[in-house]
Design a protein around this motif. Structure first.
Motif, PDB file in Angstrom:
ATOM      1  N   SER A 133      38.776 -15.040   8.875  1.00 51.65           N
ATOM      2  CA  SER A 133      39.724 -16.047   9.312  1.00 51.65           C
ATOM      3  C   SER A 133      39.106 -17.134  10.174  1.00 51.65           C
ATOM      4  O   SER A 133      39.803 -17.874  10.832  1.00 51.65           O
ATOM      5  CB  SER A 133      40.838 -15.358  10.091  1.00 51.65           C
ATOM      6  OG  SER A 133      40.296 -14.443  11.008  1.00 51.65           O
ATOM      7  N   ASN A 135      45.760 -20.524  12.852  1.00 48.72           N
ATOM      8  CA  ASN A 135      46.555 -19.477  13.498  1.00 48.72           C
ATOM      9  C   ASN A 135      45.710 -18.297  13.982  1.00 48.72           C
ATOM     10  O   ASN A 135      46.233 -17.232  14.286  1.00 48.72           O
ATOM     11  CB  ASN A 135      47.635 -18.971  12.544  1.00 48.72           C
ATOM     12  CG  ASN A 135      47.041 -18.301  11.310  1.00 48.72           C
ATOM     13  OD1 ASN A 135      45.873 -18.500  10.992  1.00 48.72           O
ATOM     14  ND2 ASN A 135      47.857 -17.509  10.626  1.00 48.72           N
ATOM     15  N   VAL A 136      44.385 -18.493  14.016  1.00 53.16           N
ATOM     16  CA  VAL A 136      43.481 -17.419  14.417  1.00 53.16           C
ATOM     17  C   VAL A 136      42.584 -17.906  15.557  1.00 53.16           C
ATOM     18  O   VAL A 136      42.028 -19.000  15.500  1.00 53.16           O
ATOM     19  CB  VAL A 136      42.596 -16.956  13.244  1.00 53.16           C
ATOM     20  CG1 VAL A 136      41.661 -15.833  13.687  1.00 53.16           C
ATOM     21  CG2 VAL A 136      43.456 -16.501  12.085  1.00 53.16           C
ATOM     22  N   TYR A 190      48.409  -7.384  21.917  1.00 57.92           N
ATOM     23  CA  TYR A 190      47.778  -7.341  20.593  1.00 57.92           C
ATOM     24  C   TYR A 190      47.537  -5.904  20.172  1.00 57.92           C
ATOM     25  O   TYR A 190      47.201  -5.048  20.999  1.00 57.92           O
ATOM     26  CB  TYR A 190      46.447  -8.097  20.603  1.00 57.92           C
ATOM     27  CG  TYR A 190      46.599  -9.593  20.638  1.00 57.92           C
ATOM     28  CD1 TYR A 190      46.916 -10.314  19.487  1.00 57.92           C
ATOM     29  CD2 TYR A 190      46.442 -10.295  21.830  1.00 57.92           C
ATOM     30  CE1 TYR A 190      47.067 -11.692  19.516  1.00 57.92           C
ATOM     31  CE2 TYR A 190      46.589 -11.683  21.873  1.00 57.92           C
ATOM     32  CZ  TYR A 190      46.899 -12.371  20.712  1.00 57.92           C
ATOM     33  OH  TYR A 190      47.059 -13.740  20.752  1.00 57.92           O
ATOM     34  N   VAL A 225      43.733  -3.908  14.316  1.00 55.90           N
ATOM     35  CA  VAL A 225      43.867  -3.962  12.859  1.00 55.90           C
ATOM     36  C   VAL A 225      42.690  -3.262  12.195  1.00 55.90           C
ATOM     37  O   VAL A 225      42.857  -2.281  11.470  1.00 55.90           O
ATOM     38  CB  VAL A 225      43.966  -5.414  12.349  1.00 55.90           C
ATOM     39  CG1 VAL A 225      44.039  -5.448  10.818  1.00 55.90           C
ATOM     40  CG2 VAL A 225      45.188  -6.110  12.949  1.00 55.90           C
ATOM     41  N   GLU A 251      39.378  -7.160  14.365  1.00 58.91           N
ATOM     42  CA  GLU A 251      40.569  -7.982  14.195  1.00 58.91           C
ATOM     43  C   GLU A 251      41.751  -7.366  14.940  1.00 58.91           C
ATOM     44  O   GLU A 251      41.982  -6.156  14.879  1.00 58.91           O
ATOM     45  CB  GLU A 251      40.928  -8.109  12.707  1.00 58.91           C
ATOM     46  CG  GLU A 251      39.922  -8.932  11.913  1.00 58.91           C
ATOM     47  CD  GLU A 251      40.359  -9.152  10.472  1.00 58.91           C
ATOM     48  OE1 GLU A 251      41.575  -9.027  10.195  1.00 58.91           O
ATOM     49  OE2 GLU A 251      39.495  -9.430   9.637  1.00 58.91           O
ATOM     50  N   LEU A 252      42.508  -8.213  15.616  1.00 54.04           N
ATOM     51  CA  LEU A 252      43.726  -7.834  16.309  1.00 54.04           C
ATOM     52  C   LEU A 252      44.855  -8.732  15.836  1.00 54.04           C
ATOM     53  O   LEU A 252      44.617  -9.881  15.460  1.00 54.04           O
ATOM     54  CB  LEU A 252      43.571  -7.985  17.829  1.00 54.04           C
ATOM     55  CG  LEU A 252      42.343  -7.366  18.504  1.00 54.04           C
ATOM     56  CD1 LEU A 252      42.338  -7.708  19.992  1.00 54.04           C
ATOM     57  CD2 LEU A 252      42.318  -5.864  18.302  1.00 54.04           C
ATOM     58  N   THR A 253      46.071  -8.212  15.880  1.00 55.87           N
ATOM     59  CA  THR A 253      47.223  -9.031  15.518  1.00 55.87           C
ATOM     60  C   THR A 253      48.287  -8.904  16.598  1.00 55.87           C
ATOM     61  O   THR A 253      48.370  -7.867  17.280  1.00 55.87           O
ATOM     62  CB  THR A 253      47.806  -8.609  14.149  1.00 55.87           C
ATOM     63  OG1 THR A 253      48.796  -9.544  13.750  1.00 55.87           O
ATOM     64  CG2 THR A 253      48.422  -7.222  14.212  1.00 55.87           C
ATOM     65  N   PRO A 291      48.828 -15.740  16.754  1.00 52.34           N
ATOM     66  CA  PRO A 291      49.230 -14.581  15.945  1.00 52.34           C
ATOM     67  C   PRO A 291      48.092 -13.594  15.692  1.00 52.34           C
ATOM     68  O   PRO A 291      48.351 -12.411  15.477  1.00 52.34           O
ATOM     69  CB  PRO A 291      49.688 -15.211  14.624  1.00 52.34           C
ATOM     70  CG  PRO A 291      49.926 -16.652  14.926  1.00 52.34           C
ATOM     71  CD  PRO A 291      48.980 -17.007  16.023  1.00 52.34           C
ATOM     72  N   LYS A 292      46.867 -14.094  15.699  1.00 50.93           N
ATOM     73  CA  LYS A 292      45.747 -13.228  15.342  1.00 50.93           C
ATOM     74  C   LYS A 292      44.528 -13.565  16.193  1.00 50.93           C
ATOM     75  O   LYS A 292      44.277 -14.729  16.517  1.00 50.93           O
ATOM     76  CB  LYS A 292      45.413 -13.398  13.852  1.00 50.93           C
ATOM     77  CG  LYS A 292      44.368 -12.432  13.314  1.00 50.93           C
ATOM     78  CD  LYS A 292      44.222 -12.602  11.802  1.00 50.93           C
ATOM     79  CE  LYS A 292      43.191 -11.643  11.232  1.00 50.93           C
ATOM     80  NZ  LYS A 292      43.041 -11.799   9.763  1.00 50.93           N
ATOM     81  N   VAL A 327      40.259 -12.625  16.481  1.00 49.82           N
ATOM     82  CA  VAL A 327      39.067 -12.006  15.903  1.00 49.82           C
ATOM     83  C   VAL A 327      37.956 -12.036  16.949  1.00 49.82           C
ATOM     84  O   VAL A 327      37.630 -13.101  17.484  1.00 49.82           O
ATOM     85  CB  VAL A 327      38.592 -12.746  14.632  1.00 49.82           C
ATOM     86  CG1 VAL A 327      37.232 -12.215  14.186  1.00 49.82           C
ATOM     87  CG2 VAL A 327      39.613 -12.593  13.518  1.00 49.82           C
ATOM     88  N   ASP A 337      46.344 -13.467  25.257  1.00 54.38           N
ATOM     89  CA  ASP A 337      47.732 -13.711  24.849  1.00 54.38           C
ATOM     90  C   ASP A 337      48.275 -15.037  25.399  1.00 54.38           C
ATOM     91  O   ASP A 337      49.248 -15.581  24.867  1.00 54.38           O
ATOM     92  CB  ASP A 337      48.636 -12.557  25.277  1.00 54.38           C
ATOM     93  CG  ASP A 337      48.570 -12.304  26.780  1.00 54.38           C
ATOM     94  OD1 ASP A 337      47.451 -12.115  27.297  1.00 54.38           O
ATOM     95  OD2 ASP A 337      49.640 -12.273  27.422  1.00 54.38           O
TER      96      ASP A 337
END
Length: 525
Positions: free
Chosen positions: A32, A37-38, A202, A205, A214-216, A229-230, A232, A518
């Motif tokens: 990503s 959005n990352v 978060y 993932v 990866e975290l969401t 939202p995401k 890395v 966040d």
């Protein structure tokens, strides 16, 4: 195939490669990278793991801070405490019981409820008889914890063997203290370290070892929802490569900025953050054996080292000159402590008083690689000090070792002096000054093997005194004693540095070495 056709094919392939790179093509790039959005954060290496009970490194702590939460947390920019999973807490009159009221309606990422039983589980798995040898911070974080009692679903009482002023600060740490999902630990067993489940903003993932994590955003998070939202976390060993990736837009934020890259980064529009580091960089003496069992000799060496010049030229101003072992933002820091000042002539007089009018020769060991408290590496620092000491007729021989081997030589007491440092854990004065406690000689934290009953008494008094003003007075006296006895030459407090692209908003470093993603946003380019 004609040259014209070949050229057309090559052009198509080139464009396709760019498109694929933008979409995350290639095994070694986050899927990503560059997406609006990352948020992509670059750090030097993989974490050792993602279970707070089993790790002791900063790379792990940064990522776990996004996934887990503790009962309390540090305020932004300092080490004062504020509520997190606990909404309030009270301490008994004798200081031996701390009762926490817990936040209601909180869920773990696996959907199970957060409650007093989860707190009890998270702490008790790190207490005897459950604690394991590979839980590195358990004995420190929960030092003196006797028992954990569930009062009701949202009230928990922690009973201590004796009053402990640092206890609450310990409970805000990213290591050992965060609350984990009991059900997830039971489900994953020793694989929980790679499958973390907390209550943080978060959730985990996946982890591609050596590449990225990866975290969401956690949709059921109890607090303000994350702005991105995401997330890395990308792992790139070389500082210069991380800097290059930042400037090209392959990443959004990086830490571990090399001082040599600062001007280039800033010239390309990147924002370089310089934050006071919770550390101390020092030269230590083996005070338990000759020649440095002689206080006057330690004073002479202290006066002969031009610390101001080291900060200005060796560290290019990216460090602070210390007057105390404590960074100035730690509660209990004393600005009135005065180290021995640089003075070559006075150093020569003190050298003669110590019984060495014609100078002497000694061996100092050091490490060959950079450290967070010493970004230029131990060899360069040792060489600079060696040049200063030559001015008073003292010959310092240098022995250098790679970091892992160095620590063993240090703890074995090789040579006469050494270079070392400390990175604070919890923002409490005790966490720095305990390195000069007799009780820490056995465990190797007191590398100088310095021992003074007066220092020991002050530290025990500070540890069990709960009144902040009284603690500050105790620690002011301890800092004064630490400087006067000169087991260390205080070299510098290194700055923590990070950098981000101009469209990143809200990113900040915290003195304990963590960050909260966040609250970070990424504006359209």
């Amino acid at each position: 195939m004609s040259k014209k056709t070949a050229a057309l094919v090559m052009a198509i392939l080139f464009v396709a490669s760019i498109v694929m790179a933008g979409c995350g093509g290639g095994d070694k790039k986050p899927a990503s990278t560059g997406a609006a959005n990352v948020l992509v954060f670059a750090q030097g290496s993989d974490p050792r793991g993602l279970d707070p009970a089993y790790v002791d490194d900063g790379e792990s702590a940064k990522i776990m801070t996004q996934i887990f939460e503790g009962l309390v947390r540090y305020k932004p920019g300092n080490t004062e405490l504020q509520p997190l999973l606990a909404t309030e807490w009270t301490t008994s009159q004798d200081g031996k019981e701390v009762t926490f009221k817990l936040r209601q309606g909180v869920k773990f990422h696996d959907g199970t409820p957060f409650n007093a039983q989860a707190v009890k589980f998270s702490i008790e798995r790190q207490l005897p008889p459950n604690v394991k040898e590979d839980m590195p911070y358990a004995s420190f974080t929960f030092d003196g914890v006797k028992k954990v009692e569930v009062v009701d679903d949202y009230t928990v009482k922690i009973i201590l063997e004796k009053p402990s002023a640092p206890f609450l600060a310990n409970m805000a740490m990213a290591l050992a203290a965060p609350i984990v999902s009991p059900e997830a630990v039971k489900k994953h067993g020793d694989k929980f370290i790679e499958n973390p489940v907390g209550t943080g903003p978060y959730k985990f993932v996946k982890w591609d070892k050596g590449q990225q994590i990866e975290l969401t955003a956690f949709e059921s998070y109890w607090g303000t929802k994350p702005k991105m939202p995401k997330v890395v976390y990308k792992f790139t060993k070389e500082n210069s490569v991380r800097a290059s990736d930042l400037m090209t837009g392959a990443t959004d934020v990086m830490d571990g900025v090399d001082t040599n890259d600062i001007k280039t980064l800033e010239s390309k529009g990147m924002t370089v953050i310089k934050s006071p580091g919770m550390n101390i960089n020092y030269m230590g003496f083996f005070t338990y054996k000759k020649p440095f069992d002689n206080l006057d000799l330690r004073k002479a060496i202290s006066m002969a080292i031009n610390r101001q010049q080291l900060v200005e030229f060796l560290y290019q101003g990216q460090a602070k000159l210390p007057n105390s072992p404590l960074p100035d933002f730690i509660p209990g820091y004393s600005k009135d402590v005065k180290p021995y000042e640089y003075n070559v002539e006075e150093a020569k007089k003190m050298l003669a008083k110590a019984g060495y009018p014609n100078g002497f020769e000694f061996t100092c060991i050091t490490y060959s690689n950079p450290r967070p408290y010493n970004p230029v590496n131990g060899e360069k620092l040792a060489a600079a000090v060696q040049a200063d000491l030559a001015k008073i007729g003292v010959k310092m021989n240098i022995k250098s070792y790679p970091w892992k081997e160095y620590k063993q030589f240090l703890f074995n007491g090789e040579g006469d002096a050494y270079f070392y440092g400390w990175i604070g854990d919890n923002g409490d004065a005790d966490n720095f000054l305990m390195l000069l406690e007799t009780a820490q000689i056995k465990g190797s934290l007191n590398a100088s093997k310095y021992s003074n009953p007066k220092m020991d008494a002050l530290l025990e008094q500070g540890r069990t005194t709960l009144d902040p003003a009284k603690r500050a007075a105790i620690y002011a006296e301890a800092q004064k004693l630490a400087v006067e006895d000169a087991p260390w030459v205080l070299i510098s407090h290194s700055l923590d540095m990070a950098a981000h692209r101009p469209n990143i908003k809200g990113f900040a470093l915290h003195p304990v070495g963590i960050h909260w993603l966040d609250i970070v946003s990424k504006e359209a380019k």
